[in-house]
Design a protein around this motif. Sequence first.
Motif, PDB file in Angstrom:
ATOM      1  N   SER A   1      11.113  17.425 -17.384  1.00  0.00           N
ATOM      2  CA  SER A   1      11.261  16.045 -16.918  1.00  0.00           C
ATOM      3  C   SER A   1      12.251  15.907 -15.770  1.00  0.00           C
ATOM      4  O   SER A   1      12.316  14.865 -15.124  1.00  0.00           O
ATOM      5  N   ASN A   2      13.006  16.961 -15.487  1.00  0.00           N
ATOM      6  CA  ASN A   2      13.918  16.958 -14.333  1.00  0.00           C
ATOM      7  C   ASN A   2      13.262  17.478 -13.064  1.00  0.00           C
ATOM      8  O   ASN A   2      13.886  17.493 -12.010  1.00  0.00           O
TER       9      ASN A   2
ATOM     10  N   HIS B   1       4.645  10.244 -11.038  1.00  0.00           N
ATOM     11  CA  HIS B   1       5.960  10.208 -11.669  1.00  0.00           C
ATOM     12  C   HIS B   1       6.951  11.044 -10.871  1.00  0.00           C
ATOM     13  O   HIS B   1       6.609  12.092 -10.320  1.00  0.00           O
TER      14      HIS B   1
ATOM     15  N   ASP C   1       9.304  13.097 -11.348  1.00  0.00           N
ATOM     16  CA  ASP C   1       9.556  14.516 -11.602  1.00  0.00           C
ATOM     17  C   ASP C   1       8.434  15.408 -11.067  1.00  0.00           C
ATOM     18  O   ASP C   1       8.512  16.635 -11.193  1.00  0.00           O
TER      19      ASP C   1
ATOM     20  N   ASP D   1       1.495  17.287 -18.603  1.00  0.00           N
ATOM     21  CA  ASP D   1       1.452  15.825 -18.723  1.00  0.00           C
ATOM     22  C   ASP D   1       0.100  15.380 -19.271  1.00  0.00           C
ATOM     23  O   ASP D   1      -0.646  14.633 -18.650  1.00  0.00           O
TER      24      ASP D   1
ATOM     25  N   ASN E   1       5.113  20.063 -24.939  1.00  0.00           N
ATOM     26  CA  ASN E   1       6.241  19.180 -24.646  1.00  0.00           C
ATOM     27  C   ASN E   1       7.192  18.975 -25.816  1.00  0.00           C
ATOM     28  O   ASN E   1       8.408  18.987 -25.633  1.00  0.00           O
TER      29      ASN E   1
ATOM     30  N   HIS F   1       2.333  13.049 -23.810  1.00  0.00           N
ATOM     31  CA  HIS F   1       2.490  14.490 -23.655  1.00  0.00           C
ATOM     32  C   HIS F   1       1.865  15.235 -24.831  1.00  0.00           C
ATOM     33  O   HIS F   1       1.635  14.670 -25.897  1.00  0.00           O
TER      34      HIS F   1
ATOM     35  N   HIS G   1       6.741  22.214 -19.243  1.00  0.00           N
ATOM     36  CA  HIS G   1       7.164  20.824 -19.459  1.00  0.00           C
ATOM     37  C   HIS G   1       7.735  20.601 -20.860  1.00  0.00           C
ATOM     38  O   HIS G   1       7.478  19.566 -21.500  1.00  0.00           O
TER      39      HIS G   1
ATOM     40  N   SER H   1      10.268  19.468 -23.572  1.00  0.00           N
ATOM     41  CA  SER H   1      11.268  18.414 -23.662  1.00  0.00           C
ATOM     42  C   SER H   1      12.644  19.013 -23.920  1.00  0.00           C
ATOM     43  O   SER H   1      12.795  19.930 -24.743  1.00  0.00           O
TER      44      SER H   1
ATOM     45  N   ARG I   1      13.270  24.656 -17.440  1.00  0.00           N
ATOM     46  CA  ARG I   1      13.625  23.440 -16.733  1.00  0.00           C
ATOM     47  C   ARG I   1      14.859  23.646 -15.861  1.00  0.00           C
ATOM     48  O   ARG I   1      15.349  22.700 -15.251  1.00  0.00           O
TER      49      ARG I   1
END
Length: 270
Positions: free
Chosen positions: A12-13, A60, A62, A141, A164, A189, A214, A216, A243
Amino acid sequence: MGLFITSLNSGSNGNCYYVGNDQEAVLVDVGISCRETEKRMARLGLSMQKVKAIFVSHEHSDHIRGIPVLAKKYNLPVYITPGTLLHLSGTDYFMVHHLSAFQTVYIGTLEVTSFPKMHDATEPHSFIVQCNDVKVGVFTDLGIVCDQLIRYFSQCHAAFLEANYDDDMLDKGGYPYHLKRRIRGGKGHLSNKQALSLFTTHRPAHMTHLLLSHLSKNNNDPKLVEDLFKACAEGVDIIIASRYEETPVYHISANVIQHEPLGQLDLGFN
């Protein structure tokens, strides 16, 4: 001729995925800065000079944050749906090509095919990148495992696949109810269990690499995911896309199964 793949960042970053051969490459999404993209590619022995296009999955931040600067600096065409384009600033700075579902775009010897996915965005798409007989999928996603995802996943020699969240971690975590509902609501997700079911049920015999993507930060654990998938891998290399940093470069071939990362490359880029 095979394909070289790496995740430059996944989460998400920021998300950015590289797929290319000896002559040309594409980026799917650029959710990290131009400078960070360049630094990570340089550490891998890759160069922006071989990147010939950017493909955008959805709007989005990201996934699109770094596109205007990177596309302007390297004069790169950006393939994006009309609906997604409305959310992207800096469109005067690069060449825009409208993307539509099931369209195949030819970037040199690469073939990039898009197809719709379920996500809470305007016109979200996933991608298959093909060179000769080798196919790599970029599937993140994802709200659900739809028929189109099954169809394309079952063709891949390698794939970036979203895993995710862990159901228990999401349930017990501190996210508000509306956010938990959004994540698992069919346009959010893919959970570890959903991704694992797709992998175990529909992976093709020729798949060699799976890059789980991706993840979380708050609702998943890389070691948990790795152990879950490796228990069912049956010879497929399981890689966790970080990430925080780039993965090694992996060579995907239709004929030679190569299970070791290539590390830093020297392909005449520099």
